[in-house]
Design a protein around this motif. Structure first.
Motif, PDB file in Angstrom:
ATOM      1  N   LEU A  70       1.036  -1.117   0.470  1.00  0.00           N
ATOM      2  CA  LEU A  70       0.090  -0.367  -0.185  1.00  0.00           C
ATOM      3  C   LEU A  70       1.247   1.262  -0.067  1.00  0.00           C
ATOM      4  O   LEU A  70       0.221   2.375  -0.965  1.00  0.00           O
ATOM      5  CB  LEU A  70      -0.851   0.090   0.988  1.00  0.00           C
ATOM      6  N   LYS A  71       2.223   0.901   0.612  1.00  0.00           N
ATOM      7  CA  LYS A  71       2.770   2.698   0.170  1.00  0.00           C
ATOM      8  C   LYS A  71       3.315   2.252  -0.540  1.00  0.00           C
ATOM      9  O   LYS A  71       3.486   3.401  -1.495  1.00  0.00           O
ATOM     10  CB  LYS A  71       4.084   2.180   1.566  1.00  0.00           C
ATOM     11  N   GLN A  72       3.937   1.730  -1.141  1.00  0.00           N
ATOM     12  CA  GLN A  72       4.104   1.569  -2.690  1.00  0.00           C
ATOM     13  C   GLN A  72       3.380   2.268  -3.538  1.00  0.00           C
ATOM     14  O   GLN A  72       3.442   2.954  -4.565  1.00  0.00           O
ATOM     15  CB  GLN A  72       4.852   0.049  -3.589  1.00  0.00           C
ATOM     16  N   VAL A  73       2.038   1.787  -3.486  1.00  0.00           N
ATOM     17  CA  VAL A  73       0.975   2.221  -4.477  1.00  0.00           C
ATOM     18  C   VAL A  73       0.846   3.940  -4.482  1.00  0.00           C
ATOM     19  O   VAL A  73       1.198   5.030  -5.121  1.00  0.00           O
ATOM     20  CB  VAL A  73      -0.450   2.005  -3.902  1.00  0.00           C
ATOM     21  N   LEU A  74       0.493   4.219  -2.390  1.00  0.00           N
ATOM     22  CA  LEU A  74       0.649   5.945  -2.476  1.00  0.00           C
ATOM     23  C   LEU A  74       1.755   6.620  -2.834  1.00  0.00           C
ATOM     24  O   LEU A  74       1.977   7.117  -3.608  1.00  0.00           O
ATOM     25  CB  LEU A  74       0.467   6.125  -1.354  1.00  0.00           C
ATOM     26  N   LEU A  75       2.831   5.634  -2.924  1.00  0.00           N
ATOM     27  CA  LEU A  75       4.478   6.740  -3.250  1.00  0.00           C
ATOM     28  C   LEU A  75       4.084   6.814  -4.996  1.00  0.00           C
ATOM     29  O   LEU A  75       4.477   7.962  -5.436  1.00  0.00           O
ATOM     30  CB  LEU A  75       5.711   6.048  -2.774  1.00  0.00           C
ATOM     31  N   ASN A  76       3.995   6.032  -5.709  1.00  0.00           N
ATOM     32  CA  ASN A  76       3.435   5.848  -7.012  1.00  0.00           C
ATOM     33  C   ASN A  76       2.615   7.080  -7.331  1.00  0.00           C
ATOM     34  O   ASN A  76       2.916   7.714  -8.289  1.00  0.00           O
ATOM     35  CB  ASN A  76       3.348   4.291  -7.532  1.00  0.00           C
ATOM     36  N   LEU A  77       1.187   7.621  -6.429  1.00  0.00           N
ATOM     37  CA  LEU A  77       0.510   8.181  -6.492  1.00  0.00           C
ATOM     38  C   LEU A  77       0.973   9.729  -6.594  1.00  0.00           C
ATOM     39  O   LEU A  77       0.595  10.850  -7.210  1.00  0.00           O
ATOM     40  CB  LEU A  77      -0.210   7.389  -6.350  1.00  0.00           C
ATOM     41  N   ILE A  78       1.252   9.582  -6.073  1.00  0.00           N
ATOM     42  CA  ILE A  78       2.171  10.789  -5.135  1.00  0.00           C
ATOM     43  C   ILE A  78       3.039  10.875  -5.857  1.00  0.00           C
ATOM     44  O   ILE A  78       3.055  12.410  -6.538  1.00  0.00           O
ATOM     45  CB  ILE A  78       3.297  11.015  -3.161  1.00  0.00           C
ATOM     46  N   ASP A  79       4.121  10.889  -6.470  1.00  0.00           N
ATOM     47  CA  ASP A  79       5.519  10.666  -6.961  1.00  0.00           C
ATOM     48  C   ASP A  79       4.988  11.252  -7.588  1.00  0.00           C
ATOM     49  O   ASP A  79       5.221  12.170  -8.780  1.00  0.00           O
ATOM     50  CB  ASP A  79       6.068   9.798  -7.704  1.00  0.00           C
ATOM     51  N   ASN A  80       3.583  11.004  -9.211  1.00  0.00           N
ATOM     52  CA  ASN A  80       2.554  11.135 -10.290  1.00  0.00           C
ATOM     53  C   ASN A  80       2.369  12.927  -9.930  1.00  0.00           C
ATOM     54  O   ASN A  80       2.478  13.691 -10.817  1.00  0.00           O
ATOM     55  CB  ASN A  80       1.683   9.699 -10.787  1.00  0.00           C
ATOM     56  N   ALA A  81       1.800  12.769  -9.350  1.00  0.00           N
ATOM     57  CA  ALA A  81       0.759  13.661  -8.395  1.00  0.00           C
ATOM     58  C   ALA A  81       2.508  15.149  -8.480  1.00  0.00           C
ATOM     59  O   ALA A  81       2.149  15.826  -8.875  1.00  0.00           O
ATOM     60  CB  ALA A  81       0.367  13.923  -7.573  1.00  0.00           C
ATOM     61  N   VAL A  82       3.133  14.601  -8.192  1.00  0.00           N
ATOM     62  CA  VAL A  82       4.833  15.725  -8.285  1.00  0.00           C
ATOM     63  C   VAL A  82       5.020  15.542  -9.385  1.00  0.00           C
ATOM     64  O   VAL A  82       5.035  16.956  -9.273  1.00  0.00           O
ATOM     65  CB  VAL A  82       5.394  15.138  -6.854  1.00  0.00           C
ATOM     66  N   LYS A  83       5.219  15.067  -9.784  1.00  0.00           N
ATOM     67  CA  LYS A  83       6.195  15.040 -10.969  1.00  0.00           C
ATOM     68  C   LYS A  83       5.309  15.822 -12.353  1.00  0.00           C
ATOM     69  O   LYS A  83       6.170  17.208 -13.201  1.00  0.00           O
ATOM     70  CB  LYS A  83       6.160  13.713 -12.397  1.00  0.00           C
TER      71      LYS A  83
END
Ligand code: ADP
Length: 255
Positions: free
Chosen positions: A148-161
């Protein structure tokens, strides 16, 4: 494979045809399995030495007092490229494991609010962005914590990018019926409607030229989908070009 044709009572020609079809099918699934195995082995073998190289580059960069500007820049580029490649290999490894059914989930009750706060703290540090959490309840979900951490990090990473540094990012937590709902919202580039269903495919990137500078792999969202569905949830997107995107993850509540 389950899809094999069984036509015992059919005429001879149809039976022969079915046999040929079954043979082709089993050869195909053999070669798919070999391909998965190959991707998995190569990713694994390359990841270890690259992680070592990355470690050395980082340690030289930390003690950089007697380096010229050009050397520092070259080392920093080498470090970020190796980091990018390590991430790509990890993603490939996870997907190959998922394909062959070897991606295991350790499902347990998770306090969503705490987990999101932890991940947001990490993401804020490396992205230097403010990420707001909005939660009306204390929510417990059934999930694999690390996945779940991996999922959230990926989505936040995209929002940032894919959004400008001065725009806000929100994470919204709520519950409805049997489900917990996690939304990651940005006010960034947005995604044209015709591409929204394709962004969860492997290696799919909306606009290579726009995306080039962001250094992604095009695997992030396919990993997100694989992991979320593996935990019994779903992921979807709502977005408008130039206005921003909302990624919604649902998971089962734990009572
Ligand atoms: P990447 O490594 O390219 O970010 P992803 O699988 O995470 O790969 O995303 C696929 C594509 O979807 C991205 O290349 C980008 O075009 C688009 N995308 C994903 N998230 C967002 C977002 N928050 N805003 C705008 N576009 C996005």
């Amino acid at each position: 494979p389950q899809t094999q044709l069984h036509l015992e009572n059919a005429p001879k020609e149809v039976k022969e045809l079915a046999q040929t079809f079954n043979m082709m099918l089993s050869r195909l699934s053999q070669s798919w399995e070999q391909e998965r195995q190959f991707v998995s082995n190569v990713s694994h073998e390359l990841r270890t030495p690259l992680t070592i190289v990355h470690g050395y580059l980082q340690s030289v960069l930390r003690r950089q007092h007697n380096l010229t500007e050009m050397q520092k820049e070259a080392l920093a580029t080498a470090a970020s490229e190796t980091e990018h490649t390590i991430r790509l290999l990890q993603d490939l490894l996870d997907l190959a494991r998922a394909d062959s059914g070897y991606l295991h989930f350790h499902i347990q009750p998770c306090m969503l609010n705490d987990l999101v706060t932890e991940i947001v703290g990490m993401a804020e540090q490396y992205s230097e962005r403010v990420i707001n959490i909005e939660a009306s309840d204390i929510i417990q979900v059934k999930a694999d914590r690390n996945r779940l951490k991996q999922v959230l990090l990926n989505l936040i990473d995209n929002a940032v990018k894919y959004s400008a540094p001065d725009t806000p990012i929100f994470i919204n937590l709520s519950q409805q019926g049997q489900e917990a709902i996690i939304q990651v919202c940005d006010q960034g580039d947005g995604i044209p409607l015709q591409y929204q269903s394709r962004i969860f495919e492997r290696f799919y990137r909306v606009d290579e030229s726009r995306n080039h500078a962001t250094g992604g792999t095009g695997l992030g969202l396919s990993i997100v989908k694989t992991l979320v569905e593996g935990m019994g949830g779903s992921v979807s997107v709502r977005s408008r070009l130039g206005e921003g995107s909302v990624f919604t993850v649902t998971l089962q509540l734990h009572y």
